[in-house]
Design an enzyme around this catalytic site. Structure first.
Site, PDB file in Angstrom:
ATOM      1  N   GLU A  45       0.827  -1.208   0.000  1.00 30.17           N
ATOM      2  CA  GLU A  45       0.000   0.000   0.000  1.00 30.17           C
ATOM      3  C   GLU A  45       0.861   1.258   0.000  1.00 30.17           C
ATOM      4  O   GLU A  45       0.553   2.226  -0.681  1.00 30.17           O
ATOM      5  CB  GLU A  45      -0.955   0.005   1.202  1.00 30.17           C
ATOM      6  N   TYR A 128      -5.521   6.679   5.013  1.00 27.95           N
ATOM      7  CA  TYR A 128      -5.785   5.731   3.927  1.00 27.95           C
ATOM      8  C   TYR A 128      -5.093   4.383   4.196  1.00 27.95           C
ATOM      9  O   TYR A 128      -5.703   3.315   4.110  1.00 27.95           O
ATOM     10  CB  TYR A 128      -5.320   6.294   2.568  1.00 27.95           C
ATOM     11  N   ASP A 146      -9.361   5.617  -2.076  1.00 25.24           N
ATOM     12  CA  ASP A 146      -8.271   6.238  -2.822  1.00 25.24           C
ATOM     13  C   ASP A 146      -8.860   6.885  -4.078  1.00 25.24           C
ATOM     14  O   ASP A 146     -10.090   6.980  -4.230  1.00 25.24           O
ATOM     15  CB  ASP A 146      -7.183   5.208  -3.155  1.00 25.24           C
TER      16      ASP A 146
END
Ligand code: SF4
Length: 350
Positions: A45, A128, A146
């Site tokens: 990520e 996030y 996102d």
């Protein structure tokens, strides 16, 4: 539009079309109880926040081979990790990566917290990433939003408010679809739909499991969503990079620990400022006396500004204390802006 039918159709589509990614546990294995490695999910990520899957994949595999656990990464010398990051851009992320690895290895016994709140409390982890790791690695019902997910929501609901003002609305629309049922698969299904079907420029609506419910598709111009306000032009800065050569070696410097490209090796440069340096200013800022010649210029785009670097070269020079002499063949690990500048000078004269 029914929430449950959207969820059902997208999850069924994911079951049949999930991308095969090296950090991912696919839906069939996941259903059998196989769980993702939180370290691999987190690493992927962080890397994917600034680059594409094909570009990130070799870096991901290299990191995992070299540092198989977060404790291994936390114990690695910072400079080695930063050098391995070169080419992924935006070094603040690599520093955040290290801060988080040190905290997980040092304060959590090498085990990632398994809730969104616990993850969010780690240094270097933003909202996030915390949501993504909580959902994908721990199956928590986190709202993972996102740019891909924002785009899908803007199209599905034909949101007319432009980005970035519409972000809270898009986030709320995504939140309304999150559930306790398969939250990790749901987050990845939305990501995959955005990446492979609901693409930015040419959405493949005829292959989309949500087309019957999609207001932008019904309106006939889905690619015009999300609406955007016109972006101000990226500011431009100017500077000079100095290529000082002794035999086969090139003078590098270690950059200050804080700031852009902090702690990395680089070519010596002048300050970077809003207007170009005159020839006299460029010579005055050189790191050593020498026979400086103008050999080229490069352009590089950082997140917040574009940079024009003129490149001056001198073969031999005096008075450069603190230079780190490095063979030209060893420049591959330099941040790309310096690699470009070095190549500009070496291509022309070697
Ligand atoms: Fe995106 Fe088209 Fe699917 Fe709508 S129908 S969500 S625009 S791919």
């Amino acid at each position: 539009m029914s929430r449950s039918s959207i969820r059902k159709r997208l999850l069924a589509w994911y079951d049949a079309n999930a991308r095969d990614l090296p950090w991912r546990i696919g839906p069939a294995d996941h259903a059998r109880g196989v769980r993702a490695d939180p370290y691999a999910v987190w690493l992927s990520e962080v890397m994917l926040q600034q680059t594409t899957v094909p570009h990130a994949t070799p870096y991901f595999l290299k990191f995992l081979q070299r540092w198989p656990t977060v404790s291994d990464l936390g114990a690695a010398p910072d400079a080695e990790v930063m050098a391995a990051w070169a080419g992924l851009g935006y070094y603040a992320r690599a520093r955040n990566l290290l801060a988080c690895a040190h905290a997980v290895a040092g304060e959590h016994g090498g085990v990632f917290p398994d809730t969104e709140e616990g993850l969010r409390a780690l240094p270097g982890i933003g909202a996030y990433t915390a949501a993504a790791v909580a959902a994908i690695a721990f199956d928590r019902p986190a709202n993972v939003v996102d740019g891909n997910v924002e785009r899908v929501m803007a199209r599905l609901h034909a949101v007319e408010a432009p980005l970035p003002d519409s972000k809270p609305e898009l986030k709320a629309l995504a939140e309304a679809l999150v559930s306790d049922n398969r939250p990790g698969d749901w987050a990845q299904a939305l990501m995959d739909l955005g990446a492979t079907v609901c693409r930015p420029k040419a959405p493949l609506c005829d292959r989309c499991p949500l087309s019957a419910d999609c207001k932008a598709f019904a309106g006939g111009a889905p690619e015009t969503y999300p609406r955007k306000t016109r972006k101000a032009d990226r500011p431009r800065r100017y500077g000079v990079a100095y290529l000082l050569i002794q035999g086969r070696d090139i003078a590098l410097v270690q950059r200050p620990p804080k700031g852009l490209l902090g702690g990395m090796l680089g070519l010596p440069t002048s300050e970077w400022r809003d207007e170009a340096l005159s020839d006299l200013e460029a010579l005055a800022a050189a790191p050593a006396s020498g026979d400086w010649r103008h050999v080229g210029a490069i352009e590089h785009v950082f997140t917040h500004f574009a940079l024009t670097l003129e490149v001056l070269r001198s073969d031999g020079g005096q008075g450069f204390d603190g230079a780190i002499w490095t063979p030209a063949s060893g420049l591959g690990a330099l941040p790309s802006v310096f690699l470009k500048a070095a190549r500009a000078g070496l291509d022309r004269l070697v």
